[in-house]
Motif scaffolding. Structure first.
Motif, mmCIF file in Angstrom:
data_model
loop_
_atom_site.group_PDB
_atom_site.id
_atom_site.type_symbol
_atom_site.label_atom_id
_atom_site.label_comp_id
_atom_site.label_asym_id
_atom_site.label_seq_id
_atom_site.Cartn_x
_atom_site.Cartn_y
_atom_site.Cartn_z
ATOM 1 N N ILE A 6 -19.610 99.135 -29.228
ATOM 2 C CA ILE A 6 -19.363 98.550 -30.550
ATOM 3 C C ILE A 6 -18.284 97.471 -30.490
ATOM 4 O O ILE A 6 -18.315 96.504 -31.254
ATOM 5 N N LEU A 7 -17.367 97.622 -29.541
ATOM 6 C CA LEU A 7 -16.266 96.657 -29.460
ATOM 7 C C LEU A 7 -16.733 95.275 -28.988
ATOM 8 O O LEU A 7 -16.045 94.278 -29.181
ATOM 9 N N ASP A 8 -17.930 95.230 -28.381
ATOM 10 C CA ASP A 8 -18.472 93.928 -27.959
ATOM 11 C C ASP A 8 -18.747 93.022 -29.154
ATOM 12 O O ASP A 8 -18.889 91.811 -29.002
ATOM 13 N N TYR A 9 -18.878 93.632 -30.323
ATOM 14 C CA TYR A 9 -19.325 92.875 -31.493
ATOM 15 C C TYR A 9 -18.173 92.420 -32.384
ATOM 16 O O TYR A 9 -18.397 91.921 -33.490
ATOM 17 N N ASP B 164 -36.839 97.524 -32.173
ATOM 18 C CA ASP B 164 -35.998 96.459 -32.738
ATOM 19 C C ASP B 164 -34.889 97.151 -33.530
ATOM 20 O O ASP B 164 -35.161 97.803 -34.544
ATOM 21 N N ASN B 165 -33.657 97.012 -33.056
ATOM 22 C CA ASN B 165 -32.578 97.828 -33.627
ATOM 23 C C ASN B 165 -31.305 97.036 -33.877
ATOM 24 O O ASN B 165 -31.090 95.975 -33.293
ATOM 25 N N ILE B 166 -30.480 97.642 -34.713
ATOM 26 C CA ILE B 166 -29.159 97.057 -34.967
ATOM 27 C C ILE B 166 -28.096 98.119 -34.657
ATOM 28 O O ILE B 166 -28.378 99.324 -34.617
ATOM 29 N N ILE B 167 -26.880 97.635 -34.437
ATOM 30 C CA ILE B 167 -25.740 98.523 -34.237
ATOM 31 C C ILE B 167 -24.708 98.174 -35.308
ATOM 32 O O ILE B 167 -24.570 97.002 -35.681
ATOM 33 N N LYS B 168 -24.026 99.172 -35.835
ATOM 34 C CA LYS B 168 -23.058 98.912 -36.902
ATOM 35 C C LYS B 168 -21.905 99.907 -36.829
ATOM 36 O O LYS B 168 -22.038 100.979 -36.214
ATOM 37 N N PHE B 185 -19.387 93.114 -37.506
ATOM 38 C CA PHE B 185 -20.503 93.082 -38.438
ATOM 39 C C PHE B 185 -21.687 93.857 -37.851
ATOM 40 O O PHE B 185 -21.737 94.123 -36.648
ATOM 41 N N THR B 186 -22.629 94.180 -38.714
ATOM 42 C CA THR B 186 -23.896 94.726 -38.226
ATOM 43 C C THR B 186 -24.563 93.669 -37.349
ATOM 44 O O THR B 186 -24.649 92.506 -37.729
ATOM 45 N N SER B 187 -25.032 94.095 -36.174
ATOM 46 C CA SER B 187 -25.552 93.122 -35.205
ATOM 47 C C SER B 187 -26.803 93.666 -34.534
ATOM 48 O O SER B 187 -26.999 94.882 -34.446
ATOM 49 N N ILE B 240 -29.088 89.255 -40.082
ATOM 50 C CA ILE B 240 -28.850 90.686 -39.860
ATOM 51 C C ILE B 240 -27.785 91.210 -40.821
ATOM 52 O O ILE B 240 -27.924 92.286 -41.398
ATOM 53 N N ASP B 241 -26.713 90.477 -40.983
ATOM 54 C CA ASP B 241 -25.625 90.899 -41.875
ATOM 55 C C ASP B 241 -25.241 89.708 -42.747
ATOM 56 O O ASP B 241 -24.678 88.725 -42.255
ATOM 57 N N TRP B 242 -25.555 89.791 -44.009
ATOM 58 C CA TRP B 242 -25.364 88.625 -44.892
ATOM 59 C C TRP B 242 -23.894 88.246 -45.035
ATOM 60 O O TRP B 242 -23.572 87.112 -45.380
ATOM 61 N N ARG B 243 -23.000 89.184 -44.745
ATOM 62 C CA ARG B 243 -21.578 88.893 -44.916
ATOM 63 C C ARG B 243 -21.068 87.943 -43.847
ATOM 64 O O ARG B 243 -19.998 87.383 -43.961
#
Lengths: 130, 323
Positions: A6-9, B164-168, B185-187, B240-243
């Motif tokens: 998560i820290l990569d982001y 197809d996935n996201i991490i948050k 952010f969500t990515s 992916i993340d509008w913010r």
């Protein structure tokens, strides 16, 4: 050294710390000084739009309204639009972004959590908010 | 009894300015307590023996009796940095700030039987995103397939099922650093097989990436729901993340189907909240996917953009102590 994914982001926040308003105790709201008049900060966008329209018509190339227009543009670029700090339309400055008054970490409990984490096991820390 | 609204926040909270101006317009009594002014310009004056709980505002030369308060608007209280105190160490300062925190909590307790929007402990309860997903699922709304795990096998299976996935972040996307802070952010997340060790180091929150028509934010105030479409798909950064987008995104009003509107009100009530900000995705098939509920989420920009009378409705709720 391996790090959690998560820290990569993490993306570093950019911008300046300048606050474009100040609190006026007599009115209980934040204001911005425009031509010697303290305008409510939350009305600034509308005011700047009006000013922009007006100055487009009237001015040649003066500096009138520049600060207001710059404010809108600058903050639109610099803002972090996440729910934690997305304080007010596009008028946000980094001061707001940086502070701990976001959706998640409202301060009292955040401070408590820190205390909780750092505590030694004494009685006073056994009180829990949950 | 005269209505007196107490606003708990800090001076920089410009969202509260909307409420203050609406209260002033209606000539309703209120007091804006910027809690960081305790104790420098707001004096605490509690007499437990005589059941007296007062605040004296030096700048206004005004005494507030907490028993006169009829409703509380809880926003963003801050604790004083105590920088005006000289000759104390950092640890002493933190100790004193902790004491102030408990005094503030005492104020919440004194006011516990008043009407709140929202009561601070209900906010805390509702904030946990794992709990939110559990409650939302119970209420029958669609969720993106979600896992929180540091089991590599579980991640492999999840990615096998959802390619197809996201991490948050699980709690917060706010990362404090010594110098500049950072945001997470969500990515989009694509599995790298070399990452096994890292995925096992710490729980990861993964969701199936829902292909959006647009994002939706619902502002729930009592039984009213103000809904905004956030057109996030025209700008690559905000897909992916509008913010995350740097450009100003188009917003427009949106009408929810009845079942989703009822869900918004139901989950807000389920958490015993009078206000919430709820985020959905509307996918390309027209299905609504719940993302999260923010019990103290921001609303002013929605009012600004779309002209919804959110501040007016909040004031209605505070004045009428409900609907």
């Amino acid at each position: 050294m391996k790090r959690p994914i998560i820290l990569d982001y993490a993306i570093e926040r950019t911008g300046n710390n300048k606050k474009d308003f100040h609190y006026e105790y007599t009115r209980d709201i934040n204001v911005t000084n425009i031509n010697g008049i303290n305008m409510p900060f939350i009305e600034l966008t509308e005011y700047s739009k009006e000013l922009e329209t007006k100055t487009r018509v009237e001015r040649e190339s003066d500096d009138e309204g520049y600060n207001l227009l710059e404010l809108t543009t600058k903050t639109a670029v610099q803002r972090e639009q996440d729910d934690e700090e997305y304080c007010l339309s596009e008028l946000l400055t980094k001061t707001e972004v940086e502070r701990e008054q976001d959706d998640e970490s409202y301060n009292t409990l955040e401070l408590y959590s820190k205390t909780y984490v750092e505590r030694e096991r004494d009685d006073e820390d056994n009180i829990n908010f949950n | 009894m005269t209505k007196t609204i107490l606003i708990l926040t800090n001076k920089d909270d410009v969202t509260v300015d909307y409420i203050v101006m609406e209260l002033q317009r209606r000539k309703i009594k209120y007091y804006r307590l910027n809690t960081e002014d305790i104790p420098s310009s707001v004096i605490i004056d509690f007499d437990i023996t005589n059941n007296s709980f007062g605040l004296y505002d030096i700048k206004k030369d005004f005494t507030l009796d907490l028993s006169d308060i009829t409703a509380v608007y809880y926003r963003r209280p801050l604790i004083s940095d105590l920088n005006t105190l000289a000759g104390i160490s950092t640890s002493e300062k933190e100790y004193l700030r902790s004491e102030l925190t408990y005094i503030l909590e005492g104020i919440y307790k004194v006011l516990r039987n008043k009407y709140w929007l929202n009561y601070v402990y209900r906010i805390r309860e509702a904030e946990n995103k794992i709990y939110q997903l559990i409650v939302a699922k119970e209420l029958g709304v669609k969720l993106p397939e979600s896992i929180i795990t540091n089991s590599y096998n579980s991640i492999i299976k999840f990615i096998g099922d959802n390619n197809d996935n996201i991490i948050k972040p699980i709690k917060s996307g706010h990362l404090k650093k010594k110098q500049n802070s950072a945001a997470i952010f969500t990515s989009k997340y694509d599995l790298n097989e070399n990452d096994q060790d890292r995925l096992e180091l710490f729980p990861n929150y993964l969701q199936r990436n829902i292909i959006k028509s647009f994002d939706i934010r619902c502002i729930v105030v009592g039984s009213e729901v103000f809904v905004a479409e956030i057109h996030s798909q025209n700008d690559e950064e905000s897909v992916i993340d509008w913010r995350r987008g740097k450009n100003v995104l188009k917003h427009s009003k949106h009408v929810l189907p009845d079942d989703i509107k009822i869900f918004c009100i139901s989950i807000t009530r389920k958490f015993e909240l009078n206000y919430s900000a709820i985020d959905f995705i509307l996918d390309t098939n027209g299905d609504y996917y719940f993302l999260e509920i923010n019990p103290n989420g921001q609303w002013a920009w929605i009012e600004n953009r779309l002209g919804y009378p959110i501040s007016s409705k909040i004031v209605d709720m505070l004045v009428n102590e409900g609907e």
